[in-house]
Design a protein around this motif. Structure first.
Motif, PDB file in Angstrom:
ATOM      1  N   SER A  35      17.979 -11.440 -10.193  1.00 25.83           N
ATOM      2  CA  SER A  35      19.078 -11.040  -9.306  1.00 25.83           C
ATOM      3  C   SER A  35      18.638  -9.908  -8.386  1.00 25.83           C
ATOM      4  O   SER A  35      19.090  -9.830  -7.248  1.00 25.83           O
ATOM      5  N   PRO A  62      17.564   3.469  -8.626  1.00 22.96           N
ATOM      6  CA  PRO A  62      17.026   3.492  -9.976  1.00 22.96           C
ATOM      7  C   PRO A  62      17.065   2.101 -10.621  1.00 22.96           C
ATOM      8  O   PRO A  62      17.864   1.256 -10.210  1.00 22.96           O
ATOM      9  N   THR A  79       1.770  -5.614  -6.454  1.00 23.22           N
ATOM     10  CA  THR A  79       1.942  -4.179  -6.588  1.00 23.22           C
ATOM     11  C   THR A  79       1.168  -3.737  -7.812  1.00 23.22           C
ATOM     12  O   THR A  79       1.139  -4.426  -8.828  1.00 23.22           O
ATOM     13  N   VAL A  96       2.747  -3.705 -11.248  1.00 31.30           N
ATOM     14  CA  VAL A  96       2.826  -4.956 -12.014  1.00 31.30           C
ATOM     15  C   VAL A  96       1.455  -5.367 -12.536  1.00 31.30           C
ATOM     16  O   VAL A  96       1.290  -5.684 -13.712  1.00 31.30           O
ATOM     17  N   ILE A 117       5.982   1.152  -1.847  1.00 29.86           N
ATOM     18  CA  ILE A 117       5.203  -0.081  -1.952  1.00 29.86           C
ATOM     19  C   ILE A 117       5.095  -0.683  -0.559  1.00 29.86           C
ATOM     20  O   ILE A 117       6.123  -0.881   0.109  1.00 29.86           O
ATOM     21  N   TYR A 155      17.213 -11.836 -16.439  1.00 26.64           N
ATOM     22  CA  TYR A 155      17.321 -10.381 -16.390  1.00 26.64           C
ATOM     23  C   TYR A 155      16.786  -9.723 -15.110  1.00 26.64           C
ATOM     24  O   TYR A 155      17.092  -8.572 -14.849  1.00 26.64           O
ATOM     25  N   THR A 157      15.334  -3.229  -3.509  1.00 30.34           N
ATOM     26  CA  THR A 157      14.561  -3.517  -4.716  1.00 30.34           C
ATOM     27  C   THR A 157      13.110  -3.790  -4.345  1.00 30.34           C
ATOM     28  O   THR A 157      12.865  -4.632  -3.479  1.00 30.34           O
ATOM     29  N   LEU A 172       7.596  -7.472  -6.617  1.00 28.71           N
ATOM     30  CA  LEU A 172       6.704  -7.512  -7.784  1.00 28.71           C
ATOM     31  C   LEU A 172       5.400  -8.218  -7.424  1.00 28.71           C
ATOM     32  O   LEU A 172       4.592  -8.520  -8.278  1.00 28.71           O
ATOM     33  N   LEU A 200       6.839  -9.632 -19.023  1.00 29.82           N
ATOM     34  CA  LEU A 200       5.785  -8.914 -18.288  1.00 29.82           C
ATOM     35  C   LEU A 200       4.569  -9.804 -18.067  1.00 29.82           C
ATOM     36  O   LEU A 200       3.956  -9.785 -17.000  1.00 29.82           O
ATOM     37  N   PRO A 209      11.571   7.964  -6.508  1.00 36.33           N
ATOM     38  CA  PRO A 209      11.243   7.216  -5.290  1.00 36.33           C
ATOM     39  C   PRO A 209       9.830   6.631  -5.409  1.00 36.33           C
ATOM     40  O   PRO A 209       8.920   7.336  -5.832  1.00 36.33           O
ATOM     41  N   ILE A 210       9.667   5.367  -5.102  1.00 38.57           N
ATOM     42  CA  ILE A 210       8.324   4.782  -5.113  1.00 38.57           C
ATOM     43  C   ILE A 210       8.046   4.117  -3.769  1.00 38.57           C
ATOM     44  O   ILE A 210       8.975   3.666  -3.093  1.00 38.57           O
ATOM     45  N   ILE A 219       5.464 -11.977 -15.099  1.00 40.30           N
ATOM     46  CA  ILE A 219       5.357 -11.408 -13.741  1.00 40.30           C
ATOM     47  C   ILE A 219       3.910 -11.086 -13.381  1.00 40.30           C
ATOM     48  O   ILE A 219       3.532 -11.115 -12.224  1.00 40.30           O
TER      49      ILE A 219
END
Ligand code: HEC
Length: 137
Positions: free
Chosen positions: A40, A91, A59, A62, A83, A37, A53, A56, A107, A80-81, A110
């Protein structure tokens, strides 16, 4: 025939980066879910894709507050974020169709992979936040 799944699992542990890390059954499930999921877009090493993208890795989204992290998966994210000084505008759709157990597993995965060393997320924690979000609507 019974040896085949075991062999596959061992191969997976030997060669693939998303199978390494901790080895509880839950984390194997988490690794599979990540592969299916998330990979990609966020890539096998969690590094993301510049300007597309976010990563992870290391950050706060996470490794930090679990409620915020669980909410991102349940509701998706569309703001908008920033990092590592990079802004991401695309989105991310909701993964609310996954079960609480699946969300907890991916979760947890990660939070403990790609060099991240954070705490697990339990199925109960996901259920609680799903209920809280449902009550708001
Ligand atoms: C279609 C591509 C895509 C897929 C698939 C995807 N994401 Fe994302 N993800 C994004 C984008 C784009 C953002 C940034 C959203 C924003 O800025 O509003 C994001 C943001 C995030 C964030 C918060 C920011 C960060 O990088 O820490 C987390 C956590 C996250 N995704 C986890 C996941 C997980 C877990 C999965 C799999 C269940 C997943 N994503 C699947 C594209 C994707």
């Amino acid at each position: 025939m019974r040896e085949i799944p075991v062999t596959l699992l061992l191969l997976c542990f030997s060669f693939s980066p998303y199978c390494q890390g901790n080895t509880t059954p839950n984390s194997i499930e988490g690794a599979k879910l990540y592969h299916q999921y998330c990979m990609s877009c966020h890539q096998a090493d969690g590094g993301g894709v510049p300007q597309m993208t976010p990563p992870l890795v290391s950050t706060n989204y996470v490794t930090g507050d679990k409620k915020r992290l669980i909410t991102i998966l349940l509701n998706g994210l569309n703001e908008p974020i920033v990092i590592n000084d990079e802004v991401y505008y695309n989105p991310m759709a909701s993964f609310g169709y996954l079960t609480d157990r699946q969300i907890a597993a991916v979760l947890t995965y990660i939070r403990k992979s790609f060099g991240n060393q954070s705490t697990s997320v339990s199925t109960q924690e996901v259920s609680k936040i799903r209920k809280q979000l449902a009550n708001k609507n």
